[in-house]
Design a protein around this motif. Structure first.
Motif, PDB file in Angstrom:
ATOM      1  N   VAL A 281       0.847  -1.191   0.000  1.00 51.69           N
ATOM      2  CA  VAL A 281       0.000   0.000   0.000  1.00 51.69           C
ATOM      3  C   VAL A 281       0.888   1.248   0.000  1.00 51.69           C
ATOM      4  N   GLN A 282       0.639   2.148  -0.933  1.00 46.32           N
ATOM      5  CA  GLN A 282       1.475   3.339  -1.095  1.00 46.32           C
ATOM      6  C   GLN A 282       0.974   4.560  -0.327  1.00 46.32           C
ATOM      7  N   LYS A 283      -0.225   4.469   0.209  1.00 49.07           N
ATOM      8  CA  LYS A 283      -0.774   5.547   1.033  1.00 49.07           C
ATOM      9  C   LYS A 283      -1.744   4.922   2.016  1.00 49.07           C
ATOM     10  N   ASP A 284      -2.108   5.657   3.058  1.00 53.22           N
ATOM     11  CA  ASP A 284      -3.063   5.127   4.018  1.00 53.22           C
ATOM     12  C   ASP A 284      -4.398   4.838   3.310  1.00 53.22           C
ATOM     13  N   VAL A 285      -4.966   3.680   3.623  1.00 55.52           N
ATOM     14  CA  VAL A 285      -6.245   3.283   3.034  1.00 55.52           C
ATOM     15  C   VAL A 285      -7.191   2.892   4.163  1.00 55.52           C
ATOM     16  N   ALA A 286      -8.329   3.580   4.256  1.00 57.88           N
ATOM     17  CA  ALA A 286      -9.361   3.253   5.242  1.00 57.88           C
ATOM     18  C   ALA A 286     -10.442   2.438   4.551  1.00 57.88           C
ATOM     19  N   ILE A 287     -10.699   1.237   5.062  1.00 57.96           N
ATOM     20  CA  ILE A 287     -11.662   0.347   4.417  1.00 57.96           C
ATOM     21  C   ILE A 287     -12.208  -0.627   5.453  1.00 57.96           C
ATOM     22  N   GLY A 289     -13.697  -0.349   8.214  1.00 57.51           N
ATOM     23  CA  GLY A 289     -13.413  -0.051   9.608  1.00 57.51           C
ATOM     24  C   GLY A 289     -11.957  -0.220  10.003  1.00 57.51           C
ATOM     25  N   GLN A 290     -11.081  -0.510   9.064  1.00 61.38           N
ATOM     26  CA  GLN A 290      -9.654  -0.666   9.329  1.00 61.38           C
ATOM     27  C   GLN A 290      -8.883   0.401   8.563  1.00 61.38           C
ATOM     28  N   THR A 291      -7.682   0.709   9.033  1.00 61.84           N
ATOM     29  CA  THR A 291      -6.812   1.640   8.318  1.00 61.84           C
ATOM     30  C   THR A 291      -5.480   0.966   8.050  1.00 61.84           C
ATOM     31  N   MET A 292      -5.198   0.750   6.782  1.00 59.15           N
ATOM     32  CA  MET A 292      -3.903   0.228   6.376  1.00 59.15           C
ATOM     33  C   MET A 292      -2.971   1.410   6.157  1.00 59.15           C
ATOM     34  N   LYS A 293      -1.769   1.320   6.694  1.00 58.83           N
ATOM     35  CA  LYS A 293      -0.803   2.402   6.598  1.00 58.83           C
ATOM     36  C   LYS A 293       0.079   2.235   5.361  1.00 58.83           C
ATOM     37  N   ALA A 294       0.546   3.366   4.838  1.00 53.77           N
ATOM     38  CA  ALA A 294       1.480   3.321   3.719  1.00 53.77           C
ATOM     39  C   ALA A 294       2.671   2.443   4.092  1.00 53.77           C
ATOM     40  N   GLY A 295       3.023   1.530   3.209  1.00 51.25           N
ATOM     41  CA  GLY A 295       4.110   0.598   3.480  1.00 51.25           C
ATOM     42  C   GLY A 295       3.643  -0.761   3.952  1.00 51.25           C
ATOM     43  N   ASP A 296       2.356  -0.869   4.363  1.00 49.82           N
ATOM     44  CA  ASP A 296       1.815  -2.173   4.742  1.00 49.82           C
ATOM     45  C   ASP A 296       1.629  -3.047   3.502  1.00 49.82           C
ATOM     46  N   PHE A 297       1.739  -4.345   3.706  1.00 52.32           N
ATOM     47  CA  PHE A 297       1.420  -5.293   2.637  1.00 52.32           C
ATOM     48  C   PHE A 297      -0.015  -5.782   2.804  1.00 52.32           C
ATOM     49  N   VAL A 298      -0.664  -6.046   1.671  1.00 56.56           N
ATOM     50  CA  VAL A 298      -2.010  -6.613   1.691  1.00 56.56           C
ATOM     51  C   VAL A 298      -2.021  -7.831   0.771  1.00 56.56           C
ATOM     52  N   MET A 299      -2.590  -8.903   1.273  1.00 56.72           N
ATOM     53  CA  MET A 299      -2.725 -10.149   0.527  1.00 56.72           C
ATOM     54  C   MET A 299      -4.055 -10.135  -0.221  1.00 56.72           C
ATOM     55  N   LEU A 300      -3.997 -10.334  -1.510  1.00 53.97           N
ATOM     56  CA  LEU A 300      -5.213 -10.415  -2.332  1.00 53.97           C
ATOM     57  C   LEU A 300      -5.551 -11.887  -2.489  1.00 53.97           C
ATOM     58  N   ALA A 301      -6.587 -12.331  -1.790  1.00 59.95           N
ATOM     59  CA  ALA A 301      -6.946 -13.751  -1.765  1.00 59.95           C
ATOM     60  C   ALA A 301      -7.869 -14.063  -2.933  1.00 59.95           C
TER      61      ALA A 301
END
Length: 387
Positions: A281-287, A289-301
């Motif tokens: 994730v290149q920027k904070d993403v709110a989705i 009810g959660q907030t992923m921070k820039a630099g976090d990894f997300v698994m696309l299942a």
């Protein structure tokens, strides 16, 4: 407390109950075991696949990335570099019409089926699908036939994780490094002796005076050997498993082989071998009810999105008449699999040939051994009893 562990043998065996819990209750979930977020709903995965500026592949697309791979392959780069690589690779892949593969595929299938003549049972994976895919890959690249088994073994190791630690171990990294060196040697040899093959096409492909660099050809070949051997074999093996488990569907294909392409697409939706890939994730993403921070990894299942009832009616039913448009079996967005046409053609011809020889078969094992991988899901063995 709910947990999602992509390294669990239980997830390898049957991830779909956990996927449903993720979709219904935790559509953006932090997996402690993976150290990343998990998207499980179809719409969220497609959004991520189509938004490369927010969901970058440049830090690697494997859940457990191999060293020195991120940023050096088509699947681990973002535009604009990705677009240049894809255009050149696409030109090389489409230089010849696909129909030239039909006769070689039929010949390869026939050869390996002849070797099984008289057997009452055999391992579909190791006695057939993996041998077919290795032979086809060696044909496409015009690779020297000696050492085929070693190449196959290294490709399988590359996609696996350690059965105990469920991480990439020294043997998996060594296999990747071996394959990269093998590919470098192939590129060097083919530059000296170009021919009428896919590897030569990669070397000579040119757009507006620009060609692929030697390193780019090497990394492309390394990735395609891995994908061509393990991913295509896994696709075929899972399709064979689905037809063993759904005899009415199999008999429909035997009666009318023109239904095979639709059945393949349903298999890619229902039980894809490509289960999970990651983005950064290149920027904070709110989705959700959660907030992923820039630099976090997300698994696309992908495997979860393909069973999302918000997109596909009765998703847990294997329906060869479904024609599931937009399934995630080949990914999507700018990183949609480049070899889909080759994979579809090879699988279609393989099963036309296989079902013509073996219209009736059943699965011998109730519990299957699965490839230990945080990305892929396919049986290590698939023992079939044939009539």
């Amino acid at each position: 407390m709910f947990r999602f562990d992509p390294y669990s043998p239980a997830i390898d065996a049957d991830p779909f109950p956990a996927y449903k819990t993720l979709r219904d209750e935790h559509p953006c979930f932090w997996s402690e075991e993976a150290g990343m977020w998990v998207y499980s709903r179809y719409a969220d995965i497609v959004t991520a696949l189509n938004d490369w500026e927010t969901y970058s592949s440049a830090k690697g697309n494997l859940v457990d990335e191999l060293p020195n791979r991120a940023g050096n392959t088509l699947g681990t780069t973002d535009p604009p570099r990705h677009d240049r690589l894809r255009a050149l690779i696409q030109k090389a892949v489409t230089k010849r019409a696909l129909n030239y593969l039909e006769a070689p595929t039929q010949a390869v299938c026939g050869k390996h089926l002849d070797a099984l003549a008289g057997a009452k049972s055999f391992d579909f994976v190791n006695d057939f699908s993996s041998k077919v895919t290795v032979d086809l890959l060696f044909f496409l690249f015009n690779m020297p036939t000696e050492g085929q088994q070693t190449v196959r073994d290294k490709a399988v190791l590359m996609v696996q994780t350690d059965p105990k630690t469920r991480k990439k171990g020294p043997e998996h990294i060594e296999a990747y490094e071996w394959m990269a060196n093998y590919a470098a040697d192939l590129v060097a040899e083919r530059k000296k002796n170009p021919g009428d093959d896919l590897l030569s096409n990669f070397i000579t492909a040119e757009i507006d005076g620009e060609k692929l660099k030697d390193k780019e050809v090497q990394m492309t070949v390394t990735t395609l050997i891995m994908a061509g051997i393990e991913s295509l074999s896994g696709f075929m093996s899972v399709f064979g498993m689905n037809l063993a488990d759904h005899p009415d569907a199999r008999r429909a294909l035997v009666a009318d082989p023109s239904l095979i392409p639709d059945a393949m697409e349903e298999s890619l939706r229902y039980n894809t071998s490509a289960q999970r890939f990651r983005r950064c994730v290149q920027k904070d993403v709110a989705i959700h009810g959660q907030t992923m921070k820039a630099g976090d990894f997300v698994m696309l299942a992908y495997g979860a999105g393909n069973r999302d009832e918000r997109q596909f009616a009765n998703p847990d039913v294997y329906d060869i008449a479904r024609r599931p448009k937009g399934h995630l079996g080949f990914g999507g967005g700018v990183h949609a699999c480049l070899g889909t046409a080759i994979a579809r053609l090879a699988c279609k011809i393989t099963f036309e040939t296989f079902l013509g020889r073996y219209p009736e078969f059943t699965r011998v094992q109730e519990q299957l051994p699965w490839v230990p991988s945080s990305n892929f899901r396919s049986p290590l063995k698939l023992e079939l009893a044939v009539d």
